[in-house]
Scaffold this active site. Structure first.
Site, mmCIF file in Angstrom:
data_model
loop_
_atom_site.group_PDB
_atom_site.id
_atom_site.type_symbol
_atom_site.label_atom_id
_atom_site.label_comp_id
_atom_site.label_asym_id
_atom_site.label_seq_id
_atom_site.Cartn_x
_atom_site.Cartn_y
_atom_site.Cartn_z
ATOM 1 N N GLY A 280 3.148 -0.585 40.255
ATOM 2 C CA GLY A 280 3.980 -0.295 39.307
ATOM 3 C C GLY A 280 2.690 0.567 38.731
ATOM 4 O O GLY A 280 2.757 -0.479 37.413
ATOM 5 N N ALA A 281 2.514 1.643 38.918
ATOM 6 C CA ALA A 281 1.557 2.141 38.251
ATOM 7 C C ALA A 281 1.970 3.102 37.273
ATOM 8 O O ALA A 281 2.048 4.552 37.190
ATOM 9 C CB ALA A 281 0.629 3.517 39.605
ATOM 10 N N ALA B 43 2.275 1.951 32.404
ATOM 11 C CA ALA B 43 1.945 1.908 31.208
ATOM 12 C C ALA B 43 1.106 0.704 32.146
ATOM 13 O O ALA B 43 -0.060 0.741 31.921
ATOM 14 C CB ALA B 43 2.702 1.635 30.524
ATOM 15 N N ASN C 267 8.157 -8.509 33.348
ATOM 16 C CA ASN C 267 9.589 -9.006 31.424
ATOM 17 C C ASN C 267 9.907 -10.051 31.958
ATOM 18 O O ASN C 267 11.180 -9.630 33.261
ATOM 19 C CB ASN C 267 9.768 -8.106 30.988
ATOM 20 C CG ASN C 267 8.800 -7.789 30.116
ATOM 21 O OD1 ASN C 267 7.801 -7.973 29.751
ATOM 22 N ND2 ASN C 267 9.031 -6.512 29.700
ATOM 23 N N LYS D 237 8.160 -14.822 23.814
ATOM 24 C CA LYS D 237 8.276 -13.658 24.062
ATOM 25 C C LYS D 237 9.371 -13.767 24.438
ATOM 26 O O LYS D 237 10.149 -12.639 24.191
ATOM 27 C CB LYS D 237 7.342 -13.061 25.599
ATOM 28 C CG LYS D 237 7.813 -11.420 25.063
ATOM 29 C CD LYS D 237 5.943 -10.743 26.265
ATOM 30 C CE LYS D 237 6.604 -9.473 26.338
ATOM 31 N NZ LYS D 237 5.751 -8.543 27.445
ATOM 32 N N ASN E 297 12.750 -10.505 23.040
ATOM 33 C CA ASN E 297 13.420 -9.931 24.350
ATOM 34 C C ASN E 297 14.890 -9.783 24.686
ATOM 35 O O ASN E 297 16.366 -8.745 24.689
ATOM 36 C CB ASN E 297 12.675 -9.996 25.820
ATOM 37 C CG ASN E 297 11.150 -9.341 25.602
ATOM 38 O OD1 ASN E 297 10.907 -8.949 24.960
ATOM 39 N ND2 ASN E 297 10.025 -9.410 26.769
ATOM 40 N N ASN F 66 15.867 -6.481 22.267
ATOM 41 C CA ASN F 66 15.596 -5.421 23.457
ATOM 42 C C ASN F 66 17.192 -4.795 23.235
ATOM 43 O O ASN F 66 17.366 -3.070 22.840
ATOM 44 C CB ASN F 66 15.015 -6.022 24.676
ATOM 45 C CG ASN F 66 13.722 -5.750 24.074
ATOM 46 O OD1 ASN F 66 13.049 -6.216 23.830
ATOM 47 N ND2 ASN F 66 13.403 -4.928 25.685
ATOM 48 N N GLU G 66 16.424 -3.718 31.508
ATOM 49 C CA GLU G 66 16.197 -4.863 32.431
ATOM 50 C C GLU G 66 17.034 -5.919 31.872
ATOM 51 O O GLU G 66 16.203 -6.893 31.445
ATOM 52 C CB GLU G 66 14.799 -4.989 31.748
ATOM 53 C CG GLU G 66 13.810 -4.159 32.337
ATOM 54 C CD GLU G 66 12.593 -4.891 32.140
ATOM 55 O OE1 GLU G 66 11.658 -5.099 32.449
ATOM 56 O OE2 GLU G 66 12.334 -4.087 30.445
#
Length: 336
Positions: A7-8, A10, A104, A206, A210, A214, A287
């Protein structure tokens, strides 16, 4: 340490640049324009002050077999993308390879090594048919909670907005030698990497935000401060968070801050767009499985009602279906 980052984007880019500069052997698993950019120019990290760090001492490939067995594999993709990586993932796994879960939401491993009535329960929402658990043995997994906010500006270029904390923890709460080593490697790259003996309780703090902020942001296109300062949506956030808390407490989670403190913390972030709102704006899949659907599934497992979560989940699901179908309909026209 040999580290492959799946996962390149952020967060993966932020980690990779700093780890490479600290002397670790970093390989990005990337695709398309991102892969080309990293191979040609390295990976660039733009700091909050506009400063630039470029890591050219990194490898990049779309072939995991080419990368070979690693000491650690960092999963920095979205939860719904893990399944597509599984056919190649075995090539990165040696006898002692750690898989550091940085996704996440509720992870596929939630009930692994969670001693008690629910140990070993499979979550269909995030691991349908147990496909992830079949490839990634539970003894490899280390949980991590990601706190920084970053943005992929263009292929191979990430902007850090704020934050440098990555909490890590074994699934059974043991402070193992490998966990200590991982924490030291992260700290050596300039990150805060506290070791948690209760990674799930920290995960829920967290997730609390979310699961509510979100999806509401996705539906309303509002920032965190807007959602928290508009009384009706603030009340909806509190309602959804209360449902999540009830589910978590039945699973033995202890919340060390109050619901009002959690909302106040989100409001203090300011005019920040959530990742789910950015996905809507970019026309990407949401997500929903890990952030909302899995909490609803946990509610069913623990016999805890989640009516507000179910309504918001349904609305977001329809929103996603609508714009993705429109995008699919437009694509053939553009190709013609």
């Amino acid at each position: 340490m040999k580290i492959a980052i799946l996962g390149a984007g952020a967060i993966g880019g932020y980690l990779g640049v700093r780890l490479a500069h600290a002397g670790q052997a970093v390989t990005f698993i990337a695709r398309n324009r991102n892969l080309e950019s990293i191979r040609t120019n390295g990976f660039c990290l733009i700091g909050p002050d506009g400063s630039r760090e470029v890591a050219t001492n990194v490898q990049a490939t779309d072939n995991m077999a080419e990368a070979g067995p690693q000491d650690a594999v960092f999963l920095t993709v979205k939860a719904q993308q893990i399944g597509n990586l599984l056919p190649q993932l075995r090539a990165l796994l040696g006898p002692e390879t750690m898989v550091v879960s940085m996704v996440n939401g509720v992870p596929w491993w939630y009930f692994q090594k969670l001693f008690g009535a629910y140990e070993g329960t499979q979550l269909e929402s995030v691991d349908p048919g147990g496909q992830i658990s079949h490839v990634i043995d539970r003894d490899r997994v280390i949980g991590s909670i990601v706190y920084p906010a970053c943005e992929l500006m263009e292929p191979g270029v990430v902007r850090l907005i704020e934050g440098n904390r990555f909490t890590v923890g074994e699934l059974d709460g043991v402070r193992s030698p490998r966990l200590e080593r991982l924490s030291q490697v992260l700290m050596g790259a300039g990150f805060k990497a506290p070791v948690s003996r209760d990674i799930r309780s920290e995960l829920w703090v967290k997730l609390w935000g979310n699961l509510s902020l979100n999806p509401i942001s996705a539906l309303t296109h509002a920032t965190l401060e807007d959602i928290c300062r508009y009384a009706p949506t603030r009340a909806l956030v509190a309602n959804m968070m209360s449902e999540g808390q009830a589910v978590a407490e039945k699973l033995g989670v202890v919340f060390r801050i109050s619901l009002d403190q959690r909302i106040a913390g989100a409001e203090a972030v300011g005019a920040h767009k959530t990742s789910m709102l950015l996905d809507v704006e970019q026309g990407r899949a949401l997500e929903l499985q890990a952030l909302v659907q899995a909490v609803i599934e946990l509610g069913r497992i623990t016999a805890t009602p989640t009516p507000a979560l179910e309504v918001v989940h349904a609305l977001c699901g329809l929103l996603e279906q609508t714009y993705l179908s429109q995008k699919a309909a437009i694509r053939p026209v553009l190709l013609n």
